[in-house]
Scaffold this active site. Structure first.
Site, PDB file in Angstrom:
ATOM      1  N   HIS A 162       0.846  -1.196   0.000  1.00  0.00           N
ATOM      2  CA  HIS A 162       0.000   0.000   0.000  1.00  0.00           C
ATOM      3  C   HIS A 162       0.883   1.248   0.000  1.00  0.00           C
ATOM      4  O   HIS A 162       2.069   1.190   0.335  1.00  0.00           O
ATOM      5  CB  HIS A 162      -0.893   0.050   1.243  1.00  0.00           C
ATOM      6  CG  HIS A 162      -2.131  -0.776   1.133  1.00  0.00           C
ATOM      7  ND1 HIS A 162      -2.151  -2.107   1.460  1.00  0.00           N
ATOM      8  CD2 HIS A 162      -3.391  -0.463   0.716  1.00  0.00           C
ATOM      9  CE1 HIS A 162      -3.377  -2.584   1.261  1.00  0.00           C
ATOM     10  NE2 HIS A 162      -4.143  -1.608   0.811  1.00  0.00           N
ATOM     11  N   LYS A 216      -0.445   4.802   4.711  1.00  0.00           N
ATOM     12  CA  LYS A 216      -1.322   3.854   5.416  1.00  0.00           C
ATOM     13  C   LYS A 216      -0.822   3.646   6.851  1.00  0.00           C
ATOM     14  O   LYS A 216       0.376   3.487   7.078  1.00  0.00           O
ATOM     15  CB  LYS A 216      -1.385   2.513   4.661  1.00  0.00           C
ATOM     16  CG  LYS A 216      -2.373   1.548   5.279  1.00  0.00           C
ATOM     17  CD  LYS A 216      -2.788   0.446   4.323  1.00  0.00           C
ATOM     18  CE  LYS A 216      -3.722  -0.537   4.983  1.00  0.00           C
ATOM     19  NZ  LYS A 216      -4.967   0.063   5.443  1.00  0.00           N
TER      20      LYS A 216
HETATM   21  P1  NAD Z   1      -6.951   9.451   5.050  1.00  0.00           P
HETATM   22  O1  NAD Z   1      -5.935   9.671   6.122  1.00  0.00           O
HETATM   23  O2  NAD Z   1      -6.698  10.021   3.708  1.00  0.00           O
HETATM   24  O3  NAD Z   1      -8.364  10.029   5.547  1.00  0.00           O
HETATM   25  C1  NAD Z   1      -8.848   9.845   6.840  1.00  0.00           C
HETATM   26  C2  NAD Z   1      -9.901  10.895   7.120  1.00  0.00           C
HETATM   27  O4  NAD Z   1     -10.445  10.658   8.422  1.00  0.00           O
HETATM   28  C3  NAD Z   1      -9.327  12.329   7.129  1.00  0.00           C
HETATM   29  O5  NAD Z   1     -10.252  13.204   6.523  1.00  0.00           O
HETATM   30  C4  NAD Z   1      -9.167  12.622   8.619  1.00  0.00           C
HETATM   31  O6  NAD Z   1      -9.266  14.008   8.929  1.00  0.00           O
HETATM   32  C5  NAD Z   1     -10.333  11.826   9.202  1.00  0.00           C
HETATM   33  N1  NAD Z   1     -10.071  11.446  10.591  1.00  0.00           N
HETATM   34  C6  NAD Z   1      -8.910  10.998  11.123  1.00  0.00           C
HETATM   35  N2  NAD Z   1      -9.040  10.798  12.431  1.00  0.00           N
HETATM   36  C7  NAD Z   1     -10.324  11.090  12.741  1.00  0.00           C
HETATM   37  C8  NAD Z   1     -11.061  11.079  13.931  1.00  0.00           C
HETATM   38  N3  NAD Z   1     -10.508  10.710  15.093  1.00  0.00           N
HETATM   39  N4  NAD Z   1     -12.367  11.450  13.877  1.00  0.00           N
HETATM   40  C9  NAD Z   1     -12.942  11.813  12.724  1.00  0.00           C
HETATM   41  N5  NAD Z   1     -12.271  11.851  11.540  1.00  0.00           N
HETATM   42  C10 NAD Z   1     -10.979  11.504  11.564  1.00  0.00           C
HETATM   43  O7  NAD Z   1      -7.168   7.872   4.992  1.00  0.00           O
HETATM   44  P2  NAD Z   1      -7.798   6.986   3.805  1.00  0.00           P
HETATM   45  O8  NAD Z   1      -6.708   6.508   2.912  1.00  0.00           O
HETATM   46  O9  NAD Z   1      -8.983   7.700   3.226  1.00  0.00           O
HETATM   47  O10 NAD Z   1      -8.275   5.710   4.638  1.00  0.00           O
HETATM   48  C11 NAD Z   1      -9.178   5.838   5.711  1.00  0.00           C
HETATM   49  C12 NAD Z   1      -9.497   4.475   6.293  1.00  0.00           C
HETATM   50  O11 NAD Z   1     -10.210   3.686   5.326  1.00  0.00           O
HETATM   51  C13 NAD Z   1      -8.284   3.630   6.708  1.00  0.00           C
HETATM   52  O12 NAD Z   1      -8.605   2.891   7.864  1.00  0.00           O
HETATM   53  C14 NAD Z   1      -8.099   2.703   5.514  1.00  0.00           C
HETATM   54  O13 NAD Z   1      -7.441   1.512   5.847  1.00  0.00           O
HETATM   55  C15 NAD Z   1      -9.545   2.447   5.154  1.00  0.00           C
HETATM   56  N6  NAD Z   1      -9.754   1.996   3.781  1.00  0.00           N
HETATM   57  C16 NAD Z   1     -10.662   1.004   3.620  1.00  0.00           C
HETATM   58  C17 NAD Z   1     -10.941   0.556   2.343  1.00  0.00           C
HETATM   59  C18 NAD Z   1     -11.991  -0.498   2.171  1.00  0.00           C
HETATM   60  O14 NAD Z   1     -12.246  -0.921   1.033  1.00  0.00           O
HETATM   61  N7  NAD Z   1     -12.646  -0.917   3.240  1.00  0.00           N
HETATM   62  C19 NAD Z   1     -10.294   1.103   1.235  1.00  0.00           C
HETATM   63  C20 NAD Z   1      -9.386   2.149   1.438  1.00  0.00           C
HETATM   64  C21 NAD Z   1      -9.125   2.587   2.740  1.00  0.00           C
END
Ligand code: NAD
Length: 277
Positions: free
Chosen positions: A166, A170
């Protein structure tokens, strides 16, 4: 979930986004705004992040939507049929509490939840509908089925290893998807995953124990997500791979799942339920 949330009023699903400014949050904003079967009900992010106060549509080059990104999480839950959460594992307990308080179904796609938070998910699912998905793409969920089938078909002399890569931002390892695939392999072999999982090897490890499911993690660049399950036997090796070349597969799957979840009874659902796999 408002009182107008009856099946008859649900043709257009009102979806809310927490973490709207994140990588996945922005993909979701675009996917919801582009989909005539969904309406962006509300969107928020953490107080102090630079997206607060911005128009959600303008943020993702879709023109003004009239929905400003707020820092009011409760208002997002109150306005939505389903809230989609791709945020951070530390945010999940608060989002679960908000779902319970407002009786709003939750699509939980955030990965890396500690065991105590996972227990909260299972408890909350007695009162609200939750889809929990470590990976929302059709391809990975199909791959998990293939892995389960392969592990079931091959004898225990085949060693199973899961390798993932990734992007460098991440925060959890191994990925939720890698664990999903490893658990599918363990299910195929009728093993207890947690008893056979090996997350680290370093130094004088000794020979690989039979029946182990090993994980290896790579991080770098902007890789959206790549997973390979190796089934390594004597003189032959099977490799089952999924490569995500764009995050749009995750947002498309999440929007599909969120629409499916509207008005669903309490329970803990998965993408297999949504996709009918
Ligand atoms: P990112 O860091 O780009 O975005 C995270 C978002 O959440 C940001 O806007 C941040 O401000 C917000 N955030 C962080 N801490 C917070 C809190 N305590 N309260 C409220 N909001 C908060 O991350 P990303 O790449 O978008 O990934 C986010 C999550 O989704 C990760 O856990 C990742 O592993 C997961 N993910 C899952 C899938 C899936 O298919 N299930 C796919 C991609 C990513």
């Amino acid at each position: 979930m408002s009182s107008s949330n009856s099946p008859a009023s649900l043709e257009v699903a009102r979806l809310g986004i927490v973490g709207a400014g994140g990588r996945m949050g922005q993909q979701l904003l675009a996917a919801i705004l582009d989909n005539p079967a969904t309406q962006l009900a509300a969107a928020c992010d953490r107080p102090g992040t630079d997206v607060i106060g911005k128009d959600a549509g303008e943020l993702v080059a879709r023109g003004a939507s009239g929905i400003l990104i707020s820092d009011d999480t409760k208002a997002v839950f109150e306005a939505s049929d389903v809230v989609i959460d791709f945020t951070h594992f530390t945010a999940a307990p608060g989002h679960l509490a908000m779902s319970l308080e407002t009786k709003t179904n939750l699509f939980l796609a955030t990965t890396g939840l500690p065991a105590e938070t996972q227990a909260l998910v299972e408890e909350a699912a007695k009162e609200i509908g939750i889809i929990q998905a470590a990976n929302t793409s059709l391809g990975v969920n199909l791959l998990a089925l293939l892995v389960e089938q392969a592990a079931k078909s091959l004898d225990a002399s085949f060693d199973i290893e899961v390798v993932e890569m990734h992007h460098k931002h991440k925060v959890d390892a191994p990925s939720g998807t890698a664990l999903l695939l490893g658990k599918a392999a363990a299910a195929g072999r009728e093993q207890n995953h947690d008893e056979v999982a090996c997350y680290e090897r370093s130094g004088h490890t000794g020979a690989r124990p039979d029946g182990e499911i090993g994980y290896a993690t790579l991080r770098g660049g902007d890789v959206a997500g790549e997973h390979t399950v190796f089934l390594a036997g004597d003189q032959e090796r099977i490799e089952l791979t999924h490569r995500a070349t764009s995050r749009t597969i995750f947002s498309a799957g999440a929007v599909k799942g969120a629409r499916w979840l509207v008005g669903k009874e309490p329970g803990l659902y998965s993408m297999r339920d949504v996709l009918g796999l």
